[in-house]
Motif scaffolding. Structure first.
Motif, PDB file in Angstrom:
ATOM      1  N   ALA A   1       0.831  -1.202   0.000  1.00 59.22           N
ATOM      2  CA  ALA A   1       0.000   0.000   0.000  1.00 59.22           C
ATOM      3  C   ALA A   1       0.866   1.254   0.000  1.00 59.22           C
ATOM      4  O   ALA A   1       0.575   2.234  -0.705  1.00 59.22           O
ATOM      5  N   ALA A   2       1.955   1.239   0.756  1.00 60.33           N
ATOM      6  CA  ALA A   2       2.864   2.386   0.794  1.00 60.33           C
ATOM      7  C   ALA A   2       3.519   2.625  -0.559  1.00 60.33           C
ATOM      8  O   ALA A   2       3.887   3.757  -0.893  1.00 60.33           O
TER       9      ALA A   2
ATOM     10  N   ASP B   1      -8.854  -0.853   7.705  1.00 60.55           N
ATOM     11  CA  ASP B   1      -9.261   0.484   8.153  1.00 60.55           C
ATOM     12  C   ASP B   1      -8.040   1.391   8.301  1.00 60.55           C
ATOM     13  O   ASP B   1      -8.083   2.575   7.934  1.00 60.55           O
ATOM     14  N   ASP B   2      -6.956   0.833   8.846  1.00 58.69           N
ATOM     15  CA  ASP B   2      -5.744   1.619   9.060  1.00 58.69           C
ATOM     16  C   ASP B   2      -5.118   2.048   7.731  1.00 58.69           C
ATOM     17  O   ASP B   2      -4.588   3.160   7.618  1.00 58.69           O
ATOM     18  N   LEU B   3      -5.210   1.183   6.726  1.00 60.63           N
ATOM     19  CA  LEU B   3      -4.626   1.501   5.422  1.00 60.63           C
ATOM     20  C   LEU B   3      -5.501   2.439   4.599  1.00 60.63           C
ATOM     21  O   LEU B   3      -5.037   3.033   3.634  1.00 60.63           O
ATOM     22  N   GLY B   4      -6.784   2.538   4.963  1.00 55.51           N
ATOM     23  CA  GLY B   4      -7.659   3.513   4.315  1.00 55.51           C
ATOM     24  C   GLY B   4      -8.218   3.041   2.990  1.00 55.51           C
ATOM     25  O   GLY B   4      -8.417   1.854   2.749  1.00 55.51           O
TER      26      GLY B   4
ATOM     27  N   ARG C   1      -7.073   2.603   0.176  1.00 58.24           N
ATOM     28  CA  ARG C   1      -6.265   1.732  -0.668  1.00 58.24           C
ATOM     29  C   ARG C   1      -6.463   0.254  -0.332  1.00 58.24           C
ATOM     30  O   ARG C   1      -5.880  -0.605  -1.016  1.00 58.24           O
ATOM     31  N   ALA C   2      -7.231  -0.073   0.687  1.00 59.73           N
ATOM     32  CA  ALA C   2      -7.324  -1.465   1.126  1.00 59.73           C
ATOM     33  C   ALA C   2      -8.762  -1.890   1.359  1.00 59.73           C
ATOM     34  O   ALA C   2      -9.628  -1.072   1.686  1.00 59.73           O
TER      35      ALA C   2
ATOM     36  N   ASP D   1     -14.813  -5.719  -7.742  1.00 56.13           N
ATOM     37  CA  ASP D   1     -15.856  -4.726  -7.457  1.00 56.13           C
ATOM     38  C   ASP D   1     -15.264  -3.457  -6.862  1.00 56.13           C
ATOM     39  O   ASP D   1     -15.689  -2.344  -7.189  1.00 56.13           O
ATOM     40  N   ALA D   2     -14.272  -3.632  -5.972  1.00 59.64           N
ATOM     41  CA  ALA D   2     -13.692  -2.477  -5.289  1.00 59.64           C
ATOM     42  C   ALA D   2     -12.722  -1.708  -6.172  1.00 59.64           C
ATOM     43  O   ALA D   2     -12.698  -0.470  -6.164  1.00 59.64           O
ATOM     44  N   PHE D   3     -11.909  -2.430  -6.956  1.00 63.30           N
ATOM     45  CA  PHE D   3     -10.789  -1.781  -7.645  1.00 63.30           C
ATOM     46  C   PHE D   3     -10.752  -2.025  -9.152  1.00 63.30           C
ATOM     47  O   PHE D   3      -9.850  -1.539  -9.834  1.00 63.30           O
ATOM     48  N   GLY D   4     -11.686  -2.797  -9.675  1.00 64.13           N
ATOM     49  CA  GLY D   4     -11.810  -2.938 -11.120  1.00 64.13           C
ATOM     50  C   GLY D   4     -11.016  -4.048 -11.771  1.00 64.13           C
ATOM     51  O   GLY D   4     -11.289  -4.434 -12.911  1.00 64.13           O
ATOM     52  N   LYS D   5     -10.029  -4.586 -11.082  1.00 58.61           N
ATOM     53  CA  LYS D   5      -9.187  -5.631 -11.657  1.00 58.61           C
ATOM     54  C   LYS D   5      -8.396  -6.295 -10.535  1.00 58.61           C
ATOM     55  O   LYS D   5      -8.441  -5.882  -9.379  1.00 58.61           O
ATOM     56  N   VAL D   6      -7.676  -7.361 -10.901  1.00 58.63           N
ATOM     57  CA  VAL D   6      -6.667  -7.956 -10.024  1.00 58.63           C
ATOM     58  C   VAL D   6      -5.461  -8.265 -10.905  1.00 58.63           C
ATOM     59  O   VAL D   6      -5.597  -8.916 -11.940  1.00 58.63           O
TER      60      VAL D   6
END
Length: 261
Positions: free
Chosen positions: A27-28, A48-51, A53-54, A76-81
């Motif tokens: 994530a960073a 939750d801590d990562l916000g 992006r997670a 669903d969340a990010f469009g791809k893997v």
């Protein structure tokens, strides 16, 4: 600019230990991370801590249904893997001839079947995204033997073989597959006393430290963050674009041989 900008990576066993370190580092470095685990409270707290992006998903890696749901949640969340770290694993200590069948099968289900199901579920979507990476977590014991961890060692050998086959089959779709092989790493899995409120975890840690000073040439256990940086190297295209099908040992020199006394 991060090394994983634009990437979407699923990390299994991501709620603590090596998986948590990998999720935080990815994530960073700009990735959007799907944390999969059965430790719901810890996994949700990490997400939750990562916000933004997670995301956290409940993922029993031995369940095909859970894998399908995890991939759907990621898309669903990010469009791809386009990335997967098969990190989830369990360790049981037992003499091989005294290991109950149920215990052996439990270790196989998580460590070996879990990695297989992850590749099966996620690789087609990585291919659809134009390619990407899979990093499987094997072990130092996946390249050699160790007494009293027969089930674990057997599954980690299998992960190395699975990695090589997957690398061959998936290369035409632009998917690189590698394995990391940690030695002694300072996590709750290597020191179960950390999970037992009645145990003296610090005393156990001191005992393990003394053992590692004797066995490991660098004289200490590794850290989850050090393992995470190796996983990042194998996931970042700019760093490892010409590497696939390989096991990477990160063990402080343990596999090299016996350290001088």
């Amino acid at each position: 600019m991060g090394k994983l900008d634009g990437r979407v990576v699923i990390v299994t066993g991501g709620a603590r230990g090596q998986g948590e370190a990998e999720a935080r580092l990815f994530a960073a470095e700009g990735a959007r991370v799907v944390v999969g685990d059965v430790l719901d409270d810890q996994g949700e707290a990490l997400a939750d801590d990562l916000g933004e992006r997670a995301r956290y998903v409940h993922l029993d890696v031995g369940s095909e249904d859970d894998w399908r749901a995890a991939v759907a949640a990621a898309r669903d969340a990010f469009g791809k893997v386009d990335g997967l770290v098969n990190n989830a694993g369990i360790l049981r200590f037992n003499e091989l001839v005294k290991t109950p069948l149920e215990e052996f099968e439990e270790v196989v289900r998580v460590n070996q079947t879990g990695a297989f199901l992850g590749i099966k579920a996620v690789a087609p979507h990585i291919g659809d995204a134009g390619g990407g990476t899979i990093v499987n977590t094997s072990s130092y014991t996946g390249l050699t033997g160790m007494a009293y961890v027969g089930a674990y060692s057997a599954t980690k050998h299998a992960v190395v073989g699975l990695t090589r086959v997957a690398a061959l089959e998936l290369a035409p779709r632009g998917i690189r597959v590698n394995a990391i092989c940690p030695g002694a790493v300072d996590t709750a899995m290597s020191n179960p006393a950390r999970l037992d409120p009645a145990a003296d975890a610090e005393a156990a840690a001191r005992g393990l430290d003394a053992l590692y000073r004797k066995l490991v040439p660098l004289g200490r256990a590794g850290t989850p963050e050090e393992v995470a940086r190796l996983a990042l190297f194998l996931t970042a295209e700019e760093d490892s674009a010409y590497i696939t099908g390989q096991p990477f040992v990160i063990d402080g020199g343990w596999l090299a041989g016996v350290a001088p006394i």
